[in-house]
Design a protein around this motif. Structure first.
Motif, short mmCIF file in Angstrom:
data_model
loop_
_atom_site.label_atom_id
_atom_site.label_comp_id
_atom_site.label_asym_id
_atom_site.label_seq_id
_atom_site.Cartn_x
_atom_site.Cartn_y
_atom_site.Cartn_z
N ALA A 192 0.84 -1.20 0.00
CA ALA A 192 0.00 0.00 0.00
C ALA A 192 0.87 1.25 0.00
O ALA A 192 0.59 2.22 -0.71
CB ALA A 192 -0.91 -0.01 1.22
N ASP A 216 -8.68 -8.83 -1.87
CA ASP A 216 -7.32 -8.74 -2.41
C ASP A 216 -7.05 -9.98 -3.27
O ASP A 216 -7.82 -10.94 -3.24
CB ASP A 216 -6.31 -8.69 -1.24
CG ASP A 216 -5.03 -7.93 -1.60
OD1 ASP A 216 -4.68 -7.88 -2.78
OD2 ASP A 216 -4.41 -7.39 -0.67
N HIS B 195 -8.28 -9.89 4.84
CA HIS B 195 -7.27 -9.49 5.82
C HIS B 195 -6.20 -8.61 5.18
O HIS B 195 -5.86 -7.55 5.71
CB HIS B 195 -6.66 -10.78 6.40
CG HIS B 195 -5.40 -10.59 7.18
ND1 HIS B 195 -4.21 -11.13 6.77
CD2 HIS B 195 -5.14 -9.95 8.33
CE1 HIS B 195 -3.26 -10.82 7.64
NE2 HIS B 195 -3.81 -10.09 8.60
N SER B 196 -5.67 -9.01 4.00
CA SER B 196 -4.61 -8.20 3.41
C SER B 196 -5.16 -6.90 2.84
O SER B 196 -4.47 -5.87 2.83
CB SER B 196 -3.85 -9.01 2.35
OG SER B 196 -4.67 -9.36 1.27
N ALA B 197 -6.42 -6.94 2.37
CA ALA B 197 -7.03 -5.68 1.91
C ALA B 197 -7.17 -4.71 3.09
O ALA B 197 -6.93 -3.50 2.94
CB ALA B 197 -8.39 -5.96 1.27
N ALA B 199 -5.27 -4.62 5.66
CA ALA B 199 -3.93 -4.11 5.99
C ALA B 199 -3.54 -2.99 5.03
O ALA B 199 -2.89 -2.01 5.44
CB ALA B 199 -2.92 -5.26 5.92
N ARG B 200 -3.92 -3.11 3.77
CA ARG B 200 -3.67 -2.02 2.81
C ARG B 200 -4.40 -0.76 3.27
O ARG B 200 -3.85 0.35 3.25
CB ARG B 200 -4.16 -2.40 1.41
CG ARG B 200 -3.33 -3.44 0.69
CD ARG B 200 -3.98 -3.80 -0.64
NE ARG B 200 -3.33 -4.93 -1.29
CZ ARG B 200 -2.32 -4.82 -2.18
NH1 ARG B 200 -1.88 -3.64 -2.53
NH2 ARG B 200 -1.78 -5.90 -2.70
N HIS B 201 -5.66 -0.92 3.67
CA HIS B 201 -6.44 0.23 4.14
C HIS B 201 -5.77 0.86 5.36
O HIS B 201 -5.65 2.08 5.46
CB HIS B 201 -7.86 -0.21 4.53
CG HIS B 201 -8.71 -0.66 3.39
ND1 HIS B 201 -10.00 -1.08 3.54
CD2 HIS B 201 -8.46 -0.75 2.06
CE1 HIS B 201 -10.52 -1.41 2.37
NE2 HIS B 201 -9.60 -1.23 1.45
N ALA B 202 -5.36 0.01 6.29
CA ALA B 202 -4.74 0.51 7.53
C ALA B 202 -3.49 1.32 7.19
O ALA B 202 -3.27 2.40 7.74
CB ALA B 202 -4.38 -0.66 8.44
N ALA B 203 -2.69 0.80 6.25
CA ALA B 203 -1.46 1.51 5.87
C ALA B 203 -1.79 2.87 5.27
O ALA B 203 -1.13 3.86 5.55
CB ALA B 203 -0.66 0.66 4.87
N HIS B 204 -2.84 2.91 4.44
CA HIS B 204 -3.19 4.19 3.80
C HIS B 204 -3.67 5.20 4.84
O HIS B 204 -3.29 6.38 4.80
CB HIS B 204 -4.26 3.97 2.74
CG HIS B 204 -4.60 5.23 1.99
ND1 HIS B 204 -3.71 5.81 1.09
CD2 HIS B 204 -5.68 6.05 2.02
CE1 HIS B 204 -4.26 6.92 0.60
NE2 HIS B 204 -5.45 7.08 1.13
#
Lengths: 243, 309
Positions: A192, A216, B195-197, B199-204
């Motif tokens: 990300a 994902d 879960h990984s999606a 984590a991407r959101h959390a990072a953003h």
């Protein structure tokens, strides 16, 4: 002189097309004789200490160890890439980006070493060989250019996430599934972040998240290895991972 | 597993004597699932059977429990972001930049997609969807107690903090929930991909906060500025996250779970990639960053409870 000739003639003998059908036929004769013989053959492959099958291909192995070796191979690739980025940072990196790659280089090296330790303790003798600099092929990456490095980082991080997502179902040991989860979310955070560096807001765009489900990507081991293979000189065989 | 043991576990399920808190909904759900002779049922039982025999004090969940949980978290997130974007009547949009809005819209829309997916899986399994909860993101429970985040509907910084906490909590909790659905390959992969999606959101969200001047990395780090401890539920989201001890189970000769061992990151591993080399303490901080930690469902449901009345 005569020795050389002899060798050459031996090689010529092996190259004769006649040999191939005979060998193949005898292989099938044995393999097909009983299911037990096949199982024996397969288990023999599993127990190979160095995981190298005759033609120089490295087998990642089968079962949970296969999944761990698969993850270890990918983490080695990522760690080597980021180590190179860190050693020769692109001239047009911002200070923030340089710092990013330095941090991620540490994370990936830690992941790599974690798998090495886990496989060596848990399945002694079954770890794949170390992928050294000579085994990797980064010629397609221009380490002097920010854009090339970011694009490769994005490829590797997205691929890593898809790999873990697709391999989870093959893990039989619950603790491994948790560990894989502990790592994949950090990979997804990397993905990300590097995506946002390339284009702010692309952290979870439609190229990676299925717009119909909000999920994902997940990829099968053989597909992931096929995508990673251009960066690795030694051929990896993921066909038995998780099986 | 031998057959008598299986029957014993079925009897346990039937009486719900070993079931934890949400016993009534589980019994109701099982009843409905039984009537509908659904595809969910075999896996539902299997996942319960997969629990250790001494499951009394452990968190045990069926696939339905897990689906209801992840749907609850997605709905909570959707409502939070929808209000921030001005999509909910009575809640004017927060003064976010156009770039911030664009990223938050991506998050919000993916939550909507997953709510639809989880809802369908629940309904297809013969269960009914719970009533839509009432939300109050100030944490005042509709004005019945002091607000935890009184300016969340007007202040982007307060909103982004809560958004980050909810995402980080979800990322932790998903890790523990996958184990309860392992008998179902489709659901296992669906949870992993969610879960990984997340984590991407959390990072953003963390990146957005950093761009607003907060000391926070895109991954959970011991170097992050501490999240204000407005309640025990919020504090608990980050408890144990700075762990630099990673453990795994050795599997025995039969592939069964063996002893728990820790990886000696602090003593033997050659992870010193920095020039000049990092101090041992600095390495362990990197180890803490390199792994997100799992957490039980209650960590997320307690946070959800703060904002639900």
């Amino acid at each position: 002189m005569s020795n050389i000739k002899q060798n050459a003639s031996e090689e010529a003998e092996f190259a004769k097309p006649l040999y191939t059908p005979i060998k193949r036929r005898s292989f099938f004769m044995y393999a097909g004789a009983t299911a037990g013989a096949t199982a024996l053959l397969l288990s023999g492959c599993d127990d190979d200490n160095d995981n190298v099958v005759p033609n120089g291909t490295v087998s990642l192995g089968s079962g949970d160890v296969g999944v761990l070796n698969y993850a270890y191979a990918l983490e080695q690739l990522e760690a080597a890439f980021y180590a190179q980025v860190k050693a020769t940072p692109a001239a047009d990196f911002s200070a923030v980006e340089k710092d990013y790659f330095s941090q991620v280089a540490a994370h990936e090296a830690i992941h790599r070493d974690f798998f090495k330790a886990a496989i060596n303790r848990d399945a002694p003798g079954k770890i794949i060989p170390t992928l050294g600099a000579a085994d990797l092929n980064f010629t397609s990456i221009d380490f002097t250019k920010r854009a090339s490095v970011l694009a490769t980082a994005k490829t590797f991080e997205d691929l890593g996430v898809a790999a873990y997502n697709g391999a989870g179902k093959y893990l039989k040991t619950p603790a491994y599934l948790v560990i894989a989860g502990q790592i994949v979310s950090v990979e997804a955070r990397h993905a990300a972040y590097v995506r946002d560096l390339i284009s702010n807001g692309s952290f979870a765009d439609d190229s990676i998240i299925d717009p119909a489900t909000g999920l994902d990507k997940a990829m099968e081991p053989v597909d992931v290895i096929a995508a990673a293979q251009p960066f690795i000189k030694v051929k990896l065989d993921a066909s038995n991972v998780g099986k | 597993m031998d057959f008598l043991n299986l029957l014993a576990r079925l009897a346990d399920l039937d009486s719900t004597s070993a079931a934890p808190q949400p016993a009534a909904p589980r019994r109701a759900a099982l009843g409905q699932l039984g009537q509908a002779s659904t595809a969910l049922l075999p896996g539902l039982l299997l996942s319960a059977l997969g629990q250790p025999a001494t499951a009394g004090t452990l968190d045990t969940r069926t696939r339905l429990d897990v689906l209801l949980l992840v749907r609850q978290l997605a709905a909570l997130d959707n409502e939070l972001h929808s209000r921030a974007l001005g999509l909910v009547p009575g809640y004017p949009a927060l003064p976010l930049t156009a770039t911030e809005k664009a990223g938050i819209q991506v998050i919000q829309q993916q939550e909507v997609q997953r709510i639809a997916l989880f809802s369908q899986l629940i309904v297809d399994g013969g269960a009914t969807l719970p009533a839509t909860p009432r939300y109050d993101f100030t944490g005042s429970k509709n004005g019945t107690q002091a607000a935890l985040y009184p300016n969340i509907q007007t202040n982007p910084d307060a909103y982004l903090l809560v958004a980050q906490v909810i995402k980080d909590a979800a990322v932790r909790v998903y890790k523990s929930q996958v184990d309860f659905v392992r008998s179902d390959i489709y659901l296992t992969e669906t949870l992993l991909r969610t879960h990984s999606a997340e984590a991407r959101h959390a990072a953003h969200l963390r990146t957005l906060r950093r761009q607003r001047g907060v000391v926070v990395k895109s991954w959970v780090s011991p170097d992050d500025a501490a999240v204000p401890a407005t309640s025990a539920a919020i504090t608990r989201v980050y408890e144990g996250e700075s762990s630099s001890i990673q453990t795994y189970n050795i599997s025995d000769a039969n592939g069964q779970l063996g002893a728990l061992v820790s990886v000696p990151f602090d003593s033997t591993l050659p992870i010193n990639v920095a020039t000049p080399p990092l101090s041992p303490e600095a390495i362990l901080r990197k180890v803490a960053e390199a792994f997100d930690e799992p957490a039980e469902a209650v960590v997320a449901t307690n946070v959800a409870a703060l904002f639900t009345y």
